[in-house]
Motif scaffolding. Structure first.
Motif, PDB file in Angstrom:
ATOM      1  N   UNK A  23       0.833  -1.204   0.000  1.00 62.00           N
ATOM      2  CA  UNK A  23       0.000   0.000   0.000  1.00 62.00           C
ATOM      3  C   UNK A  23       0.865   1.250   0.000  1.00 62.00           C
ATOM      4  N   UNK A  24       1.971   1.198   0.709  1.00 61.28           N
ATOM      5  CA  UNK A  24       2.871   2.352   0.749  1.00 61.28           C
ATOM      6  C   UNK A  24       3.478   2.604  -0.642  1.00 61.28           C
ATOM      7  N   UNK A  25       3.810   1.533  -1.347  1.00 61.16           N
ATOM      8  CA  UNK A  25       4.349   1.685  -2.700  1.00 61.16           C
ATOM      9  C   UNK A  25       3.319   2.308  -3.641  1.00 61.16           C
ATOM     10  N   UNK A  26       2.054   1.889  -3.505  1.00 58.48           N
ATOM     11  CA  UNK A  26       0.988   2.445  -4.352  1.00 58.48           C
ATOM     12  C   UNK A  26       0.770   3.921  -4.035  1.00 58.48           C
ATOM     13  N   UNK A  27       0.767   4.263  -2.754  1.00 61.39           N
ATOM     14  CA  UNK A  27       0.579   5.665  -2.374  1.00 61.39           C
ATOM     15  C   UNK A  27       1.736   6.546  -2.844  1.00 61.39           C
ATOM     16  N   UNK A  28       2.916   5.976  -2.941  1.00 54.26           N
ATOM     17  CA  UNK A  28       4.081   6.724  -3.423  1.00 54.26           C
ATOM     18  C   UNK A  28       4.203   6.696  -4.947  1.00 54.26           C
ATOM     19  N   UNK A  29       3.174   6.191  -5.625  1.00 55.81           N
ATOM     20  CA  UNK A  29       3.139   6.146  -7.087  1.00 55.81           C
ATOM     21  C   UNK A  29       4.256   5.280  -7.682  1.00 55.81           C
ATOM     22  N   UNK A  30       4.668   4.253  -6.938  1.00 52.40           N
ATOM     23  CA  UNK A  30       5.682   3.327  -7.441  1.00 52.40           C
ATOM     24  C   UNK A  30       5.073   2.012  -7.910  1.00 52.40           C
ATOM     25  N   UNK A  31       3.761   1.868  -7.729  1.00 50.34           N
ATOM     26  CA  UNK A  31       3.053   0.672  -8.176  1.00 50.34           C
ATOM     27  C   UNK A  31       1.602   1.028  -8.421  1.00 50.34           C
ATOM     28  N   UNK A  32       0.942   0.223  -9.272  1.00 48.54           N
ATOM     29  CA  UNK A  32      -0.475   0.434  -9.575  1.00 48.54           C
ATOM     30  C   UNK A  32      -1.363  -0.618  -8.924  1.00 48.54           C
ATOM     31  N   UNK A  33      -0.826  -1.829  -8.762  1.00 50.83           N
ATOM     32  CA  UNK A  33      -1.624  -2.958  -8.295  1.00 50.83           C
ATOM     33  C   UNK A  33      -0.768  -3.842  -7.404  1.00 50.83           C
ATOM     34  N   UNK A  34      -1.382  -4.347  -6.353  1.00 50.23           N
ATOM     35  CA  UNK A  34      -0.714  -5.317  -5.485  1.00 50.23           C
ATOM     36  C   UNK A  34      -1.570  -6.572  -5.418  1.00 50.23           C
ATOM     37  N   UNK A  35      -0.943  -7.739  -5.582  1.00 48.32           N
ATOM     38  CA  UNK A  35      -1.622  -9.032  -5.496  1.00 48.32           C
ATOM     39  C   UNK A  35      -1.155  -9.706  -4.216  1.00 48.32           C
ATOM     40  N   UNK A  36      -2.091  -9.859  -3.290  1.00 46.60           N
ATOM     41  CA  UNK A  36      -1.776 -10.421  -1.974  1.00 46.60           C
ATOM     42  C   UNK A  36      -2.186 -11.891  -1.964  1.00 46.60           C
ATOM     43  N   UNK A  37      -1.219 -12.787  -1.783  1.00 48.85           N
ATOM     44  CA  UNK A  37      -1.479 -14.212  -1.713  1.00 48.85           C
ATOM     45  C   UNK A  37      -1.555 -14.631  -0.252  1.00 48.85           C
ATOM     46  N   UNK A  38      -2.674 -15.301   0.103  1.00 50.18           N
ATOM     47  CA  UNK A  38      -2.843 -15.779   1.471  1.00 50.18           C
ATOM     48  C   UNK A  38      -2.011 -17.016   1.758  1.00 50.18           C
ATOM     49  N   UNK A  39      -1.952 -17.385   3.042  1.00 49.32           N
ATOM     50  CA  UNK A  39      -1.151 -18.552   3.446  1.00 49.32           C
ATOM     51  C   UNK A  39      -1.716 -19.860   2.905  1.00 49.32           C
TER      52      UNK A  39
END
Length: 352
Positions: free
Chosen positions: A86-102
């Protein structure tokens, strides 16, 4: 007949001598096709993607590789927590994050998407694309198919829309300005006292724009097929038949505007307000009509390009038979007849 042909030649020569008009008529279609085909596009490509996982097992690594191998996503980083993504997205360094669960490796579930929602439409597309890329590669997952436009290219949507907009603007705006120009210069009186009947004068001034409209139509279809690689799945004959009805409708609107306007500036302003804004906003060119408030849907129902764009999408992209666009043809023909009758009745044989 010779006098009629002479009037047609006079108007054609006037158009060909005006370099600015010729630049607009032939430059605008080419520029708009290139812009909407290559620059102004909603295609999903090179989305900066962050993988979020606390353990990079075989299944998670396989899913991440599928994302990176697609043309839609570019994996930039792998982080351990959603907060880092989320921090990367807020800093405009990423557009999408894919979170894989355990439990992703065992159950193929537990996937979360964190997405930059500044543009809701693109955010929804990124999420859908990522879901499909991951789901279509997992064993036992549901496989989805996209009919007519499997690559989900925006050009398939824009080409019929550009066609509807350009034909309407060229035919209606140029025709109205042409007749009003005669009024401003005081030459309309000379034309009206000539042996040729007033109706023939109007038809003679319209014929060159009718021919130019077919040239523009052909140019756009050729560019769509051979430059943008948009298929012409339906009958080319019926594409021209429907387009002819639409062109006559646009010319009729131009005649009606010319009866109301007294100056070229007024004709241009009326054309912009009556034609340009509704075409862009209410025809389904940019935004789906079904998603609009009900009152705007009622207003959109009287916008002619809406029916032409819908018919062209069916004929060009879907390749349907003419029986599937009869309703659109009937609406366009009725509008064309209505505007033509009103325009001819309002045409004044004697100018005040």
């Amino acid at each position: 007949m010779k006098q009629f042909i002479s009037f047609v030649r006079k108007e054609a020569r006037h158009i060909l001598r005006d370099k600015r008009t010729m630049l607009i008529l032939f430059g605008m279609p080419v520029v708009m096709m290139l812009l909407f085909g290559f620059a102004i596009t909603t295609d999903v490509k090179n989305v900066r993607t962050v993988i979020v996982t606390s353990q990079m097992d075989l299944q998670t690594q396989s899913a991440a590789e599928r994302l990176s191998q697609s043309e839609y996503f570019t994996i930039t980083q792998t982080v351990a927590t959603p907060q880092e993504a989320e921090r990367l997205i807020r800093n405009q360094k990423a557009d999408l994050a894919v979170v894989f669960g355990n439990d992703f490796a065992s159950k193929h579930t537990g996937i979360q998407f964190i997405v930059d929602g500044a543009d809701p439409n693109m955010a929804q597309q990124w999420t859908n694309y990522a879901s499909n890329v991951i789901a279509n590669r997992l064993g036992g997952a549901v496989n989805s198919r996209l009919l007519y436009n499997p690559q989900m290219r925006s050009a398939y949507n824009f080409v019929p829309a550009i066609l509807g907009m350009l034909l309407m603007l060229v035919c209606a705006m140029m025709t109205s300005v042409s007749i009003v120009r005669e009024k401003e210069r005081g030459t309309m009186e000379v034309l009206l006292v000539s042996p040729v009947r007033p109706l023939m004068i109007i038809v003679a001034k319209v014929v060159p724009y009718l021919v130019l409209a077919f040239v523009i139509l052909t140019t756009i279809l050729l560019m769509a097929r051979y430059v943008l690689d948009v298929p012409l799945a339906g009958s080319i004959v019926w594409i021209y038949v429907v387009s002819t009805i639409y062109i006559i409708l646009a010319l009729s609107l131009g005649l009606l505007i010319s009866n109301i306007a007294t100056t070229q500036l007024m004709a241009l302003l009326l054309s912009a307000m009556v034609l340009l804004v509704p075409i862009v906003m209410l025809s389904g060119m940019m935004f789906p009509v079904e998603s609009m408030p009900e009152i705007l849907q009622w207003i959109a129902a009287v916008v002619p390009p809406r029916y032409y764009i819908l018919a062209m999408r069916k004929l060009m992209i879907m390749g349907v038979d003419i029986s599937n666009v009869v309703s659109e043809m009937a609406v366009l023909a009725s509008m064309a007849l209505f505007f033509l009758v009103v325009a001819l009745k309002k045409f004044k044989k004697r100018l005040c």
